[in-house]
Design a protein around this motif. Structure first.
Motif, short mmCIF file in Angstrom:
data_model
loop_
_atom_site.label_atom_id
_atom_site.label_comp_id
_atom_site.label_asym_id
_atom_site.label_seq_id
_atom_site.Cartn_x
_atom_site.Cartn_y
_atom_site.Cartn_z
N VAL A 99 0.87 -1.17 0.00
CA VAL A 99 0.00 0.00 0.00
C VAL A 99 0.90 1.22 0.00
O VAL A 99 1.76 1.37 0.88
N HIS A 100 0.74 2.05 -1.02
CA HIS A 100 1.60 3.22 -1.16
C HIS A 100 0.82 4.49 -0.85
O HIS A 100 -0.27 4.70 -1.36
N LEU A 101 1.43 5.31 -0.01
CA LEU A 101 0.84 6.61 0.30
C LEU A 101 1.13 7.60 -0.82
O LEU A 101 2.21 7.56 -1.42
N PRO A 102 0.20 8.48 -1.11
CA PRO A 102 0.46 9.52 -2.10
C PRO A 102 1.58 10.44 -1.63
O PRO A 102 1.77 10.64 -0.43
N VAL A 103 2.30 11.02 -2.58
CA VAL A 103 3.42 11.91 -2.25
C VAL A 103 2.98 13.37 -2.30
O VAL A 103 3.34 14.16 -1.43
N GLU A 163 -1.90 17.41 -2.54
CA GLU A 163 -3.29 17.35 -3.02
C GLU A 163 -3.80 15.90 -3.04
O GLU A 163 -4.93 15.62 -2.65
N GLU A 164 -2.96 14.98 -3.49
CA GLU A 164 -3.33 13.56 -3.50
C GLU A 164 -3.49 13.04 -2.07
O GLU A 164 -4.36 12.22 -1.80
N MET A 165 -2.65 13.52 -1.15
CA MET A 165 -2.74 13.12 0.24
C MET A 165 -4.08 13.58 0.85
O MET A 165 -4.73 12.83 1.57
N ARG A 166 -4.51 14.79 0.52
CA ARG A 166 -5.81 15.29 1.00
C ARG A 166 -6.95 14.45 0.44
O ARG A 166 -7.89 14.11 1.15
N ASP A 213 -9.59 12.33 2.63
CA ASP A 213 -11.03 12.49 2.45
C ASP A 213 -11.70 11.16 2.14
O ASP A 213 -12.78 10.86 2.65
N LEU A 214 -11.06 10.37 1.29
CA LEU A 214 -11.60 9.06 0.92
C LEU A 214 -11.73 8.15 2.14
O LEU A 214 -12.76 7.51 2.35
N VAL A 215 -10.71 8.12 2.95
CA VAL A 215 -10.73 7.27 4.15
C VAL A 215 -11.83 7.74 5.11
O VAL A 215 -12.56 6.92 5.67
N VAL A 216 -11.97 9.04 5.27
CA VAL A 216 -12.98 9.58 6.19
C VAL A 216 -14.39 9.34 5.65
O VAL A 216 -15.28 8.92 6.39
N THR A 217 -14.62 9.59 4.36
CA THR A 217 -15.97 9.47 3.81
C THR A 217 -16.43 8.02 3.69
O THR A 217 -17.60 7.74 3.87
N THR A 218 -15.52 7.10 3.38
CA THR A 218 -15.92 5.69 3.25
C THR A 218 -15.92 4.96 4.59
O THR A 218 -16.57 3.93 4.73
N GLY A 219 -15.16 5.49 5.55
CA GLY A 219 -15.08 4.80 6.85
C GLY A 219 -14.20 3.57 6.82
O GLY A 219 -14.19 2.79 7.77
N LYS A 220 -13.47 3.37 5.72
CA LYS A 220 -12.58 2.21 5.60
C LYS A 220 -11.14 2.68 5.65
O LYS A 220 -10.80 3.72 5.11
N GLU A 221 -10.30 1.87 6.29
CA GLU A 221 -8.89 2.23 6.42
C GLU A 221 -8.20 2.17 5.07
O GLU A 221 -8.69 1.57 4.11
#
Length: 181
Positions: A99-103, A106-109, A113-121
């Motif tokens: 699993v790669h984190l965005p660099v 803007e991609e990190m935000r 947002d995706l993690v918060v809105t979906t509720g999935k890690e």
């Protein structure tokens, strides 16, 4: 998943014969109907258990934060940005992925947002997957496995592994999962 199996197997094994014992009277009118209803209930319970186990099977071992997270079929979030190789789900066992984190900020935000809105890690979002490769980067969390052995038998197994393999190739990685209540 296993709790469902632990419940449904006794239901199929105990409830069916118990109902048969209670309802069975030789020569009773409607006995065939009663037995067919019992058989139908058992078959439905067995099919439900099979479906549940199939939909909760582990399909990915996601390497993140120095360890592996087990990701089941129902937990994977697939989107249009997901690489095609991670859309299909393995039937033969879990596939190791990184699993790669965005660099970029803007991609990190967007990721946050995706993690918060979906509720999935993060490890549940297949768009951040790439094929897992054992590299020095992900070996940084390598532990001395002899310290983990508690009994003499465990230490003997580890020594046997070291003798059969190049000891420098052995590493310990924690596997993490979520207990669903």
């Amino acid at each position: 998943t296993w709790r469902v199996v632990k419940i449904l197997i006794p239901v199929d094994i105990i409830l069916g014969p118990l109902l048969t014992l209670v309802l069975f009277k030789q020569g009773k009118p409607g006995l065939k109907f009663d037995l067919s209803v019992i058989a139908s209930v058992q078959i439905m319970a067995l099919l439900y258990a099979g479906y549940t186990v199939f939909s909760e099977r582990p399909v990915f071992l996601a390497f993140i934060d120095g360890g592996f997270r087990v990701v089941s079929t129902s937990e994977v979030e697939v989107s249009k940005e997901t690489d095609a190789q991670f859309v299909t789900r393995s039937l033969t066992g879990p596939v190791p992925v990184s699993v790669h984190l965005p660099v970029k900020p803007e991609e990190m935000r967007k990721m946050m947002d995706l993690v918060v809105t979906t509720g999935k890690e993060l490890h549940n979002h297949a768009r951040y997957y790439s094929p897992f490769k054992l590299t020095e980067h992900n070996l940084k969390t390598k532990l001395e496995i002899m310290k983990l052995a508690e009994s003499a038998a465990e230490k003997q197994k580890i020594e046997s592994l070291k003798e059969k393999n190049n000891a420098g190739q052995l590493a310990y990685y924690p596997f993490m999962g979520i207990l669903k209540m």
